[in-house]
Every structure is written in structure tokens, then in C-alpha cells.
Design a protein around this motif. Structure first.
Motif, PDB file in Angstrom:
ATOM      1  N   UNK A 195       0.830  -1.212   0.000  1.00 12.30           N
ATOM      2  CA  UNK A 195       0.000   0.000   0.000  1.00 12.30           C
ATOM      3  C   UNK A 195       0.864   1.261   0.000  1.00 12.30           C
ATOM      4  N   UNK A 196       2.005   1.163   0.668  1.00 11.66           N
ATOM      5  CA  UNK A 196       2.926   2.296   0.687  1.00 11.66           C
ATOM      6  C   UNK A 196       3.833   2.334  -0.537  1.00 11.66           C
ATOM      7  N   UNK A 197       3.661   1.307  -1.393  1.00 12.17           N
ATOM      8  CA  UNK A 197       4.440   1.198  -2.644  1.00 12.17           C
ATOM      9  C   UNK A 197       5.947   1.125  -2.374  1.00 12.17           C
ATOM     10  N   UNK A 198       6.290   0.450  -1.265  1.00 13.23           N
ATOM     11  CA  UNK A 198       7.701   0.199  -0.960  1.00 13.23           C
ATOM     12  C   UNK A 198       8.109  -1.105  -1.635  1.00 13.23           C
ATOM     13  N   UNK A 199       9.179  -1.070  -2.385  1.00 14.15           N
ATOM     14  CA  UNK A 199       9.646  -2.241  -3.127  1.00 14.15           C
ATOM     15  C   UNK A 199      10.822  -2.859  -2.379  1.00 14.15           C
ATOM     16  N   UNK A 200      10.574  -3.988  -1.692  1.00 16.96           N
ATOM     17  CA  UNK A 200      11.640  -4.669  -0.967  1.00 16.96           C
ATOM     18  C   UNK A 200      12.260  -5.735  -1.864  1.00 16.96           C
ATOM     19  N   UNK A 201      13.547  -5.601  -2.099  1.00 20.10           N
ATOM     20  CA  UNK A 201      14.282  -6.576  -2.908  1.00 20.10           C
ATOM     21  C   UNK A 201      14.900  -7.594  -1.955  1.00 20.10           C
ATOM     22  N   UNK A 202      14.432  -8.834  -2.030  1.00 18.25           N
ATOM     23  CA  UNK A 202      14.844  -9.881  -1.097  1.00 18.25           C
ATOM     24  C   UNK A 202      15.758 -10.873  -1.791  1.00 18.25           C
ATOM     25  N   UNK A 203      16.856 -11.197  -1.103  1.00 13.82           N
ATOM     26  CA  UNK A 203      17.820 -12.164  -1.619  1.00 13.82           C
ATOM     27  C   UNK A 203      18.105 -13.155  -0.492  1.00 13.82           C
ATOM     28  N   UNK A 204      17.858 -14.431  -0.742  1.00 17.64           N
ATOM     29  CA  UNK A 204      18.098 -15.419   0.311  1.00 17.64           C
ATOM     30  C   UNK A 204      18.319 -16.796  -0.291  1.00 17.64           C
ATOM     31  N   UNK A 443      13.547  -0.074  -1.765  1.00 18.04           N
ATOM     32  CA  UNK A 443      13.603   1.110  -2.626  1.00 18.04           C
ATOM     33  C   UNK A 443      12.212   1.753  -2.642  1.00 18.04           C
ATOM     34  N   UNK A 444      12.180   3.084  -2.805  1.00 18.12           N
ATOM     35  CA  UNK A 444      10.943   3.836  -2.607  1.00 18.12           C
ATOM     36  C   UNK A 444      10.507   4.599  -3.855  1.00 18.12           C
ATOM     37  N   UNK A 445      10.891   4.086  -5.032  1.00 22.01           N
ATOM     38  CA  UNK A 445      10.516   4.792  -6.251  1.00 22.01           C
ATOM     39  C   UNK A 445       8.997   4.844  -6.427  1.00 22.01           C
ATOM     40  N   UNK A 446       8.300   3.782  -6.032  1.00 18.44           N
ATOM     41  CA  UNK A 446       6.847   3.769  -6.126  1.00 18.44           C
ATOM     42  C   UNK A 446       6.209   4.748  -5.164  1.00 18.44           C
ATOM     43  N   UNK A 447       6.712   4.799  -3.944  1.00 18.53           N
ATOM     44  CA  UNK A 447       6.182   5.728  -2.941  1.00 18.53           C
ATOM     45  C   UNK A 447       6.365   7.167  -3.408  1.00 18.53           C
ATOM     46  N   UNK A 452       4.293  12.284  -6.862  1.00 17.20           N
ATOM     47  CA  UNK A 452       4.686  13.118  -7.988  1.00 17.20           C
ATOM     48  C   UNK A 452       6.171  13.403  -8.055  1.00 17.20           C
ATOM     49  N   UNK A 453       6.980  12.543  -7.390  1.00 14.73           N
ATOM     50  CA  UNK A 453       8.439  12.711  -7.405  1.00 14.73           C
ATOM     51  C   UNK A 453       9.041  11.552  -8.192  1.00 14.73           C
ATOM     52  N   UNK A 454       9.898  11.891  -9.180  1.00 14.29           N
ATOM     53  CA  UNK A 454      10.476  10.864 -10.040  1.00 14.29           C
ATOM     54  C   UNK A 454      11.993  11.041 -10.114  1.00 14.29           C
ATOM     55  N   UNK A 455      12.683   9.938 -10.381  1.00 14.89           N
ATOM     56  CA  UNK A 455      14.124   9.985 -10.547  1.00 14.89           C
ATOM     57  C   UNK A 455      14.507   9.577 -11.959  1.00 14.89           C
ATOM     58  N   UNK A 456      15.578  10.159 -12.473  1.00 13.33           N
ATOM     59  CA  UNK A 456      16.041   9.827 -13.814  1.00 13.33           C
ATOM     60  C   UNK A 456      17.510  10.211 -13.922  1.00 13.33           C
ATOM     61  N   UNK A 457      18.220   9.638 -14.876  1.00  9.63           N
ATOM     62  CA  UNK A 457      19.611   9.979 -15.066  1.00  9.63           C
ATOM     63  C   UNK A 457      20.279   9.048 -16.041  1.00  9.63           C
ATOM     64  N   UNK A 464      25.815   1.386 -13.059  1.00  4.65           N
ATOM     65  CA  UNK A 464      26.302   2.673 -12.535  1.00  4.65           C
ATOM     66  C   UNK A 464      25.281   3.360 -11.640  1.00  4.65           C
ATOM     67  N   UNK A 465      24.014   2.961 -11.755  1.00  5.09           N
ATOM     68  CA  UNK A 465      22.995   3.570 -10.882  1.00  5.09           C
ATOM     69  C   UNK A 465      23.209   3.182  -9.428  1.00  5.09           C
ATOM     70  N   UNK A 466      23.889   2.032  -9.216  1.00  7.51           N
ATOM     71  CA  UNK A 466      24.198   1.602  -7.856  1.00  7.51           C
ATOM     72  C   UNK A 466      22.949   1.291  -7.048  1.00  7.51           C
ATOM     73  N   UNK A 467      23.122   1.278  -5.721  1.00  5.37           N
ATOM     74  CA  UNK A 467      22.003   1.015  -4.815  1.00  5.37           C
ATOM     75  C   UNK A 467      21.571   2.335  -4.190  1.00  5.37           C
ATOM     76  N   UNK A 468      20.392   2.772  -4.560  1.00  2.00           N
ATOM     77  CA  UNK A 468      19.839   3.996  -3.992  1.00  2.00           C
ATOM     78  C   UNK A 468      18.382   3.784  -3.663  1.00  2.00           C
ATOM     79  N   UNK A 469      17.933   4.296  -2.536  1.00  8.97           N
ATOM     80  CA  UNK A 469      16.563   4.008  -2.105  1.00  8.97           C
ATOM     81  C   UNK A 469      15.525   4.752  -2.926  1.00  8.97           C
ATOM     82  N   UNK A 470      15.950   5.700  -3.767  1.00  7.32           N
ATOM     83  CA  UNK A 470      14.989   6.484  -4.544  1.00  7.32           C
ATOM     84  C   UNK A 470      14.782   5.933  -5.947  1.00  7.32           C
TER      85      UNK A 470
END
Length: 624
Positions: A195-204, A443-447, A452-457, A464-470
Motif C-alpha cells: 500500500x505504501x508502494x515500498x519495493x523490498x528486494x529480497x535475496x536469500x 527502494x521507494x521509487x513507487x512511494x 509526484x516525485x520521479x528519478x532519472x539519469x 552505474x545507478x548503484x544502490x539507492x533508495x529512490x
């Protein structure tokens, strides 16, 4: 108009001056207050605190206030003054298990001590292995011909376990013995995260590594339920067997008490205290006034007509505690308690570099022939665990024996470290195993997009984008992390196979995140023997060939000058302040935010963790 503006200006002018004066006053008060406190610290450190005078026929009050631990976290003694001034009682203070054992064991042979009273009202956390160790000490105390009394208004399950070792159990007529069984219940957040649109990337790797289940499920998985049911049944069986044996009750007495509570209460008209008495759980019902009169008959009277008693904290100052004398010592005792994190960490947390340096100190000490590593940890950083293991291997290469003694839990990263030992000892109720690895990155790109906040580059490579929560993780990065997790898991398997002299295929069967109690772990070959710390020390002496003459001593991280001053001040302060004011306000806050703090502190360089939350939950939380 000018007069009005001038008047308003003067108001702000004088208000500003007043604020400045007030600010300077506060700063000066804090400054001079700090000087006074520092001066008091220096005076207290040089002034010899009068030791308590212990006379014949005195009762020992075994005050178990706070959480029982293997090693205390650093406390801030200046906050003790604040606590004292504000009348704050901190229920989250810590008490050393070894201090409790030392007090009981010494009192058993101390002719001045006539009886022991368990004071467990503010007991706030204890594991089954710790309860077993204290219970054995209480049983030995009784064998000296002295009474052990338990007297409370109300008994929780952990308190009642210890009370069952008493010669007499006394309950308030309005009280209750709360025996309801062991359970493990968690909150699950998958739907909330969606519901909060938080994307949890799980590795196990492994179906039983349940640490990340609350993030990806809305309920407990069948595998986790099966595992937890098995462990809870084993722990409950051990718990009930000890109590029914000590109280001489039928084997199913506690199950009947808990499973048929409404029917049983109906027979006493809802009187919980009478039910406990009728079922043989307690021996007497006494009001506080009646209890005070009764205790006064058990020891010498003081000038006020009250029975003479001494509290545990003061009693500990009357003799030399175990494992504290370095002279002629040849076995090093090192404590590893808490979450495993990289780098330098304070007491109460296992720092990879901190513990490695302490082990190195033992390696370089020519007098030390063997080391006993006391582990109480559910794991943490895989990288830090390996740094510690490498130092243990160097210790063995130097010709010194290594024996691990497991406390409440030694799981996941805790077992990673333990596997390097020449010998492993665990209590029957220790929680261990959990051979597995996981990674979790939110990561919180969905949240952000929903706001109305977006990331691009752009970047020069696919990762090269690395690990970023946005921003989302790239497919290449996800594959890289999963491969890293799998490599960490295979490394874990190989480490255990080498340390325990097992085929990797057999370790694989036991791994996958599965956890075990100490008895089952021994049957499976993950530990060598069931027993406590003293058993491990004796075995280390035998392995080193010094069993005829050995002496163990704690080896700890050297204190900084600041820590030495604070410790001295804290010790002096503790002797002067009342019993209940012995811990820091900061410690209380720390305990309150512990769950969130644990998540924030996870910072393995590779983002790979050997951590078992279930082990910690089962070791402490399930028994209350």
C-alpha cells in the motif's frame, strides 16, 4: 505611529536580550555543573567507599532487577545523577549472569548468610539457559542446609521457573501464577508495504531463513510454523519437566493448569491465588505485612527490630568475583554478546574488529594456554563474522585451544564464529544453527511516484545507478547481489563442514536457515556437549593439558582513559546511590527503540547477513 513602532521595536529588543541572557545562563549552569560533576567523580574515585559490614545470621536479597546479560552495555554515570534527582526508576537496567551466580555460590559457603530471598519483581528479561544456570546454583545453595525463599505478589513464567527452586514459594492472597505456555507471534507487513508502494528486494537461500518473512508475507510460512512448533514444544517440555521435578508435581500438572484454566478457576470461585495453592504451585499465601513479619524471624534483628539483610549489589563488594583475578591465570574467557557488526563496537554489540583485537590479545599473551569464547548472539554481518573466525583460526595456529560456550543463542553469524572452535558446548535449551544467508534492500521509487516525485539519469555502465533508495535496482545489480548471497551461503556451508569435520552435503541437509535447541544440535553433530560455562572452562583446561592447575580470567577490550574515568565514577556512584537507581536513562531509550535500531545498524559491506531473528525471539521472548 513612530512611538508605536519604537515601542514594538523595544519589546523585541528587550525580548532578544532576555533570550540571550537566559541562553548564557543555561550554558554557564551546564558548564559549571559539568565541572562540579567531574570534581565529584574525581573525589569519589579517590575516596574509599566504606564496605558493608556483614554480620552473622543475615539474609541475602537476590535482587534480579532488569535484563540478565553476559556483558553489560556501556552506561552513562552522569545520567544516574539525573535519574536520582528526578526519581526515575529504570526497568531496563542490566544485571550480569556471572554476578548472580557468584553471589549465590559464595553465599552457600558464607557462614554469615542464613537464608536467600529471591526478589524478581523487576526481572525484565532472561533466557532459559540463564535460568537453568541460576537454578542449579540455588539448588546447591539449598544443599548447604540454608533456605531459599521466593515471595512475590505475582509470578510470570520466567519468575516462577526460578521460584520452583525455592524451599518455600509465597504468594500474595490477591496474586496469581501466570503459566500460559510458550508462543511466538509476529507482525507481518507485506500488504502495508504494498500500500505504501515500498519495493523490498529480497535475496536469500533456504526455505527456513525466516528473518525476512515479515517483509514478504502476511502470515507465518508453513516451514517456519513447523520449525517454531518443534522448538517451542522442546523448550516447554524442558521448562515443565524442571518445575514438576522441583515441586514434586505430576508430569502433566502445568499443562492441565494452563489448558483448563477456566474450569480450574471455577472450582475456586475465580480466586487465582487459592488455585495456585490448591494445585501445589505455591506453599503459602501471605500479605506483605505478614511476609515482613515472617522474614524478620529468619535472621538477626537490627536496632530497629527488623531482620538483617543485605542486597546482592552490596554483597558482591564483600568478596572477589570469579574470573576477575589475572594473577596465575592461564585460560582466557571472552564474551561475545549481541548483534554482529563490522568495525569497532561498544560492549553489548559484537564488533568484528573489536572482538578480533580481543582474541588477538589472548593469542599474544604467553600465559594464556586456552580460550573459552562465550557466545550469546543471533548473528548479523557475514563479513564481520568471518573477520572474527579468521582471528580464532590464528589463535588455534598459535597452539592455543579454543572452546565455545553457547549462552541463550548462538545462531547464524553466531554459529559461523562457533564453528571454528576445537569444541562446542551448549545448554540443552540454547537456540543454535540457522545456517543461512539473506539480503534485503528497500527502494521507494513507487512511494515517491505516488507523490509526484520521479528519478532519472544516465550512467556509463549497466550498474552505474548503484544502490539507492529512490530508484529501482537494475536487473544486473539484482543478479549480482543474488550471486553474492549464494556465494556467502556456500562459504558458510564450507566453513561449517571444515570446522565440524562433516561432508558439505550433510551440512546442507542441516542448513537452509533451520534452527535447533541444544539437545538436538548435539544429536546432529553441530555441538559436542550439553553443559554450561564452567563445563566449557574445565574442558578447555583438559584440552590444553593444564587440568591439574588452571584459572580462568576475563579478557576484555582495553578501556580508553575516558571510559576508565566513567567506569570509576559509575562504580563509586553505584555504591552511594540507592539500589534502584543504577542505570542510565539512555539505556531505557535504547531498549525502547531496539527493534528499529537493529534494522538501521545492519551495514555489512556486501549487504549480506547471517542473522536469525527467530533465535533471539525464541531464546527470550517466548518464555515470558
Amino acid at each position: 505611529m513612530k512611538k508605536l513602532l519604537k515601542f514594538i521595536f523595544n519589546i523585541f529588543k528587550w525580548a532578544g536580550k532576555s533570550v540571550t541572557i537566559l541562553r548564557n545562563l543555561i550554558i554557564n549552569l551546564v558548564f559549571f555543573g559539568s565541572i562540579i560533576i567531574l570534581a565529584a567523580a574525581l573525589m569519589l574515585s579517590t575516596k574509599k567507599v566504606q564496605e558493608p559490614v556483614l554480620t552473622a545470621n543475615t539474609g541475602l536479597i537476590l535482587s534480579l532487577a532488569g535484563q540478565v546479560v553476559e556483558e553489560k552495555e556501556n552506561i552513562d554515570p552522569f545520567n544516574d545523577l539525573f535519574n536520582e534527582a528526578m526519581g526515575v526508576e529504570n526497568p531496563y537496567q542490566e544485571i550480569l549472569l556471572q554476578d548472580i551466580l557468584d553471589a549465590v555460590n559464595h553465599a552457600a559457603i558464607d557462614s554469615n548468610i542464613s537464608y536467600l530471598l529471591l526478589d524478581m519483581e523487576r526481572l525484565n528479561g532472561i533466557g532459559l539457559p540463564q535460568m537453568e544456570a541460576i537454578g542449579q546454583a540455588l539448588d546447591n545453595f539449598k544443599k548447604s542446609g540454608k533456605k531459599v525463599l521466593a515471595a512475590e505478589d505475582y509470578y510470570r513464567q520466567d519468575q516462577y521457573y526460578l521460584a520452583s527452586y525455592a524451599s518455600e514459594i509465597i504468594l500474595n492472597p490477591m496474586g496469581k501464577v501466570d503459566l500460559h505456555g510458550f508462543g511466538l507471534y509476529r507482525l507481518y507487513f507485506r500488504e502495508a508495504l504494498d500500500r505504501l508502494k515500498v519495493n523490498y528486494h529480497i535475496f536469500r537461500v533456504g526455505t527456513h531463513k525466516s528473518a525476512i518473512e515479515p517483509l514478504i508475507r502476511d502470515d507465518m510460512s508453513p516451514e517456519d510454523k513447523e520449525q517454531n512448533n518443534r522448538l517451542l514444544a522442546a523448550l516447554w517440555s524442558d521448562y515443565t519437566a524442571k518445575i514438576t521435578s522441583m515441586r514434586r508435581l505430576a508430569a502433566d500438572a502445568l499443562d492441565d493448569y494452563a489448558n483448563h484454566l477456566p474450569e480450574n478457576l471455577a472450582q475456586t470461585g475465580g480466586d487465582t491465588a487459592r488455585l495456585a495453592l490448591d494445585k501445589g504451585l505455591v506453599d503459602k499465601l501471605m500479605t506483605r505485612v505478614e511476609l515482613e513479619k515472617y522474614l524478620n524471624t529468619l535472621s538477626e534483628r537490627d536496632e530497629k527490630g527488623r531482620g538483617k539483610t543485605i542486597k546482592m549489589k552490596k554483597y558482591l563488594t564483600t568478596f572477589t568475583r570469579k574470573y576477575t583475578e589475572k594473577e596465575n591465570s592461564n585460560i582466557g574467557l571472552i564474551v561475545a554478546q549481541g548483534m554482529i557488526l563490522p568495525g569497532e563496537q561498544p560492549p553489548g554489540t559484537i564488533g568484528g574488529d573489536t572482538l578480533a583485537k580481543t582474541i588477538r590479545k589472548a593469542r599474544q599473551d604467553k600465559a594464556i594456554k586456552a580460550v573459552v569464547l562465550r557466545i550469546d548472539s543471533g548473528g548479523g554481518s557475514a563479513f564481520a563474522s568471518e573477520i572474527i573466525r579468521q582471528e580464532l583460526l590464528a589463535l588455534k595456529d598459535a597452539g592455543k585451544k579454543v572452546v565455545v560456550s553457547m549462552g541463550n543463542t548462538a545462531a547464524s553469524g553466531g554459529y559461523w564464529i562457533a564453528s571454528a572452535a576445537d569444541e562446542i558446548w551448549a545448554s540443552p535449551t540454547t537456540i543454535t544453527g540457522s545456517i543461512g544467508i539473506f539480503g534485503a534492500i528497500p527502494t521507494f521509487e513507487g512511494s515517491l511516484a505516488s507523490l509526484g516525485v520521479y528519478g532519472d539519469g544516465v550512467g556509463t555502465t549497466a550498474i552505474s545507478s548503484g544502490i539507492g533508495i529512490t530508484r529501482p535496482l537494475s536487473d544486473e545489480l539484482e543478479k549480482t547481489i543474488q550471486l553474492s548471497v549464494e556465494h556467502g551461503y556456500n562459504t558458510f556451508i564450507d566453513i561449517v563442514a571444515e570446522g565440524r569435520n562433516m561432508p558439505p552435503e550433510r551440512v546442507e541437509e542441516l542448513a537452509g536457515g533451520r534452527i535447533y535447541d541444544g539437545v538436538q544440535a548435539k544429536q546432529l553433530g553441530l555441538v559436542d556437549y550439553n553443559g554450561g560455562l564452567e563445563d566449557a572452562v574445565r574442558s578447555a583446561a583438559k584440552l590444553a593439558g593444564i587440568e591439574k592447575k588452571y584459572k580462568a580470567v576475563y579478557i576484555r577490550k582495553p578501556l580508553t582513559m575516558k571510559e576508565k574515568i566513567l567506569q570509576q565514577f559509575s562504580s563509586s556512584l553505584a555504591a552511594l546511590l540507592p539500589e534502584r537507581h543504577s542505570d542510565s536513562v539512555l539505556s531505557l531509550i535504547h531498549r525502547a527503540i531496539a527493534p528499529a535500531r537493529e534494522v538501521l545498524l545492519l551495514k555489512d559491506p556486501h549487504g549480506v547477513y547471517a542473522r536469525s531473528l527467530a533465535a533471539d525471539e525464541l531464546a527470550r521472548g517466548a518464555i515470558r
